[in-house]
Design an enzyme around this catalytic site. Structure first.
Site, PDB file in Angstrom:
ATOM      1  N   ASN A 211       0.854  -1.196   0.000  1.00 42.67           N
ATOM      2  CA  ASN A 211       0.000   0.000   0.000  1.00 42.67           C
ATOM      3  C   ASN A 211       0.889   1.245   0.000  1.00 42.67           C
ATOM      4  O   ASN A 211       2.113   1.144   0.046  1.00 42.67           O
ATOM      5  CB  ASN A 211      -0.970  -0.017   1.185  1.00 42.67           C
ATOM      6  CG  ASN A 211      -0.251  -0.029   2.514  1.00 42.67           C
ATOM      7  OD1 ASN A 211       0.442   0.914   2.868  1.00 42.67           O
ATOM      8  ND2 ASN A 211      -0.394  -1.123   3.261  1.00 42.67           N
ATOM      9  N   ALA A 275       1.304   1.789  11.621  1.00 43.21           N
ATOM     10  CA  ALA A 275       1.522   1.072  10.356  1.00 43.21           C
ATOM     11  C   ALA A 275       0.213   0.813   9.627  1.00 43.21           C
ATOM     12  O   ALA A 275      -0.829   0.583  10.239  1.00 43.21           O
ATOM     13  CB  ALA A 275       2.226  -0.255  10.638  1.00 43.21           C
ATOM     14  N   ASP A 279      -4.328  -6.063   5.260  1.00 42.27           N
ATOM     15  CA  ASP A 279      -5.367  -6.855   5.913  1.00 42.27           C
ATOM     16  C   ASP A 279      -5.288  -8.333   5.535  1.00 42.27           C
ATOM     17  O   ASP A 279      -5.714  -9.186   6.294  1.00 42.27           O
ATOM     18  CB  ASP A 279      -6.746  -6.301   5.542  1.00 42.27           C
ATOM     19  CG  ASP A 279      -6.985  -4.962   6.223  1.00 42.27           C
ATOM     20  OD1 ASP A 279      -6.656  -4.845   7.417  1.00 42.27           O
ATOM     21  OD2 ASP A 279      -7.472  -4.016   5.561  1.00 42.27           O
ATOM     22  N   PRO A 305      -3.410 -11.215  11.135  1.00 36.25           N
ATOM     23  CA  PRO A 305      -3.811 -10.858  12.503  1.00 36.25           C
ATOM     24  C   PRO A 305      -3.856  -9.348  12.649  1.00 36.25           C
ATOM     25  O   PRO A 305      -3.105  -8.642  11.977  1.00 36.25           O
ATOM     26  CB  PRO A 305      -2.691 -11.452  13.363  1.00 36.25           C
ATOM     27  CG  PRO A 305      -1.533 -11.621  12.449  1.00 36.25           C
ATOM     28  CD  PRO A 305      -2.090 -11.848  11.071  1.00 36.25           C
ATOM     29  N   LYS A 342     -10.917  -2.788  18.938  1.00 37.60           N
ATOM     30  CA  LYS A 342      -9.495  -3.138  19.067  1.00 37.60           C
ATOM     31  C   LYS A 342      -8.954  -2.887  20.482  1.00 37.60           C
ATOM     32  O   LYS A 342      -7.763  -2.996  20.715  1.00 37.60           O
ATOM     33  CB  LYS A 342      -8.680  -2.352  18.045  1.00 37.60           C
ATOM     34  CG  LYS A 342      -9.133  -2.614  16.595  1.00 37.60           C
ATOM     35  CD  LYS A 342      -8.183  -2.045  15.584  1.00 37.60           C
ATOM     36  CE  LYS A 342      -8.721  -2.231  14.172  1.00 37.60           C
ATOM     37  NZ  LYS A 342      -7.673  -2.284  13.164  1.00 37.60           N
TER      38      LYS A 342
HETATM   39  N1  CTP Z   1      -3.866  -2.484  12.359  1.00 42.84           N
HETATM   40  C1  CTP Z   1      -3.084  -3.489  12.862  1.00 42.84           C
HETATM   41  N2  CTP Z   1      -3.064  -4.701  12.288  1.00 42.84           N
HETATM   42  C2  CTP Z   1      -3.828  -4.965  11.204  1.00 42.84           C
HETATM   43  C3  CTP Z   1      -4.645  -3.938  10.668  1.00 42.84           C
HETATM   44  C4  CTP Z   1      -4.635  -2.703  11.275  1.00 42.84           C
HETATM   45  O1  CTP Z   1      -2.384  -3.257  13.866  1.00 42.84           O
HETATM   46  N3  CTP Z   1      -3.810  -6.163  10.657  1.00 42.84           N
HETATM   47  C5  CTP Z   1      -3.891  -1.189  13.047  1.00 42.84           C
HETATM   48  C6  CTP Z   1      -3.265  -0.039  12.302  1.00 42.84           C
HETATM   49  O2  CTP Z   1      -1.902   0.097  12.611  1.00 42.84           O
HETATM   50  C7  CTP Z   1      -4.081   1.143  12.821  1.00 42.84           C
HETATM   51  C8  CTP Z   1      -5.452   0.551  13.091  1.00 42.84           C
HETATM   52  O3  CTP Z   1      -5.240  -0.842  13.215  1.00 42.84           O
HETATM   53  O4  CTP Z   1      -3.581   1.604  14.063  1.00 42.84           O
HETATM   54  C9  CTP Z   1      -6.501   0.802  12.071  1.00 42.84           C
HETATM   55  O5  CTP Z   1      -6.105   0.485  10.792  1.00 42.84           O
HETATM   56  P1  CTP Z   1      -7.117   0.639   9.561  1.00 42.84           P
HETATM   57  O6  CTP Z   1      -6.437   0.160   8.330  1.00 42.84           O
HETATM   58  O7  CTP Z   1      -7.725   1.996   9.552  1.00 42.84           O
HETATM   59  O8  CTP Z   1      -8.259  -0.325   9.985  1.00 42.84           O
HETATM   60  P2  CTP Z   1      -8.612  -1.790   9.666  1.00 42.84           P
HETATM   61  O9  CTP Z   1      -8.720  -2.518  10.938  1.00 42.84           O
HETATM   62  O10 CTP Z   1      -7.723  -2.392   8.639  1.00 42.84           O
HETATM   63  O11 CTP Z   1     -10.076  -1.602   9.096  1.00 42.84           O
HETATM   64  P3  CTP Z   1     -10.607  -1.263   7.643  1.00 42.84           P
HETATM   65  O12 CTP Z   1      -9.448  -1.418   6.680  1.00 42.84           O
HETATM   66  O13 CTP Z   1     -11.667  -2.272   7.464  1.00 42.84           O
HETATM   67  O14 CTP Z   1     -11.114   0.131   7.738  1.00 42.84           O
END
Ligand code: CTP
Length: 399
Positions: A211, A275, A279, A305, A342
């Protein structure tokens, strides 16, 4: 900022490198800012600048040897190292860094560094290959783990004709780093874990899913937390950014590696998960996928995870867990939901609909249990400073 050095005593160790001449400019600037400079010149340093020019600028005697009886009578090397509020090594050569990392005491400079409990700031300058050599990387990690602040050298053309990181930082940057050493350290004794950058999930040995995250925001936060006195572990995805001074950096590629590095860094008082973790990961092929008549290969995805949620629910949960939320609509609603799901204390929510990735600017809102605060459009650096200050406030008065 330079006001912070007024009235301070700085022991300046000048190592032997082509950049040693810039130490003279540093002495002049420190003097102008009201600091007393006690200069120490290594044997090789004396090949690049003369003791006379150094002592003329500092207005002090230059010390060069462990075996100067006159010096030992006046102020022994142990007292000398303790007379200072800060020891600055400029330029810190690869050799001087190696000797300090190994705890050697084979000249006056190394002995002073070993005999002191005064804070030390090293300002490296060396050939790019020496800087990038695994031996120097190891020494750097050792010095930082020992609590020594080491600046990142500048990038650019070098005296030896090569190009890359290794140049001595400019004198104003060194002055700022020195001043920062005298700033308040409200997060001293706290360990902060920060993630930054993207993750890359391999499809095969040459391709990956990634990304646009640049890592700038996470690196800025790591910088500010370190400046506030925290011991910072920065787990960084693949980005091309220099390691902030005083920060222990662990480079990773994938989400699983990032999760393992975070778990290994515990216990921590503070976790700031910046970070942009992928996903999903791909069931990666062990060989380079070939185009053939059966058409494009299907990519089998597995959910990664959630590292933030994992820390939020961890048995060794950091006392303060901060996440980021990148959204393209319904900012506060989505961020609040993420905060609860979270188990984060705070979420820094930003709208990424108009090109925040890679930019130096952003617009965030801080979502806490009591509501949302709009921090307005600001540089990422300012968000980092404000967040570090909020974190320091949160811990102020707590044991
Ligand atoms: N994050 C994480 N581990 C993942 C995905 C996200 O630690 N596998 C953390 C990111 O570092 C950030 C927060 O979760 O602090 C939110 O990330 P974001 O990408 O906005 O959210 P997602 O949980 O991926 O939700 P979505 O993409 O569905 O909006």
């Amino acid at each position: 900022m330079p006001g912070a050095v007024n009235g301070k005593t700085i022991l300046l160790i000048v190592g032997g490198g082509i950049a040693a001449f810039k130490a003279l400019e540093l002495v002049r600037e420190l003097g102008r800012a009201g600091a007393r400079v006690l200069p120490v010149l290594t044997e090789n340093g004396a090949r690049f600048v003369t003791p006379l020019s150094l002592s003329a600028l500092a207005g002090e005697k230059v010390r060069t040897s462990l075996w100067d009886l006159e010096d030992e009578a006046a102020m022994g090397h142990i007292q000398l190292s303790r007379a200072a509020d800060l020891i600055v090594v400029c330029p810190a050569t690869a050799d001087l860094m190696a000797r300090a990392a190994a705890g050697q005491a084979n000249d006056l400079a190394a002995t002073l560094l070993l005999a002191t409990d005064t804070p030390v700031l090293m300002v490296p300058a060396m050939n790019v290959r020496m800087w990038q050599h695994s031996a120097t990387r190891r020494n750097l990690a050792t010095l930082r783990a020992d609590g020594i602040a080491v600046m990142e050298p500048d990038d650019g053309a070098m005296a030896c004709g090569e190009f890359g990181p290794g140049r001595l930082p400019e004198v104003p940057a060194i002055m700022a780093a020195i001043a920062a050493q005298f700033g308040e350290k409200p997060l001293a004794g706290r360990h902060a874990l920060v993630t930054a950058g993207p993750t890359h999930e391999p499809i095969d040995p040459v391709r990956f899913i990634g990304n646009h995250s640049s890592g700038k925001q996470g690196f800025a936060i790591a910088t500010e937390l370190a400046a506030a006195g925290a011991r910072v572990t920065l787990v960084a995805g693949p980005v091309h950014l220099p390691t902030p001074a005083g920060v222990t950096r662990i480079d990773v590629m994938t989400a699983l590696q990032m999760q393992a590095a975070c778990a290994a860094a515990l216990p921590a008082d503070i976790a700031v998960m910046v970070a942009a973790v992928a996903d999903w990961r791909v069931d990666a092929a062990g060989h380079k996928l070939k185009k053939d008549s059966s058409g494009p290969p299907p990519l089998m995805l597995t959910e990664n995870p959630d590292i933030l949620a994992g820390l939020g629910h961890h048995a060794q949960r950091p006392a303060l867990v901060v996440g980021f939320a990148a959204e393209t609509g319904d900012l506060i609603a989505h961020a609040s939901a993420k905060r609860l799901k979270k188990a984060a204390d705070w979420i820094v929510a930003n709208d990424v609909s108009d090109g925040v990735f890679g930019s130096d600017h952003t617009h965030v809102q801080l979502v806490t249990a009591t509501g949302a605060e709009d921090w307005g459009p600001t540089p990422k650096q300012a968000v980092a400073a404000r967040l570090a200050a909020r974190i320091a406030d949160h811990f102020s008065g707590q044991p």
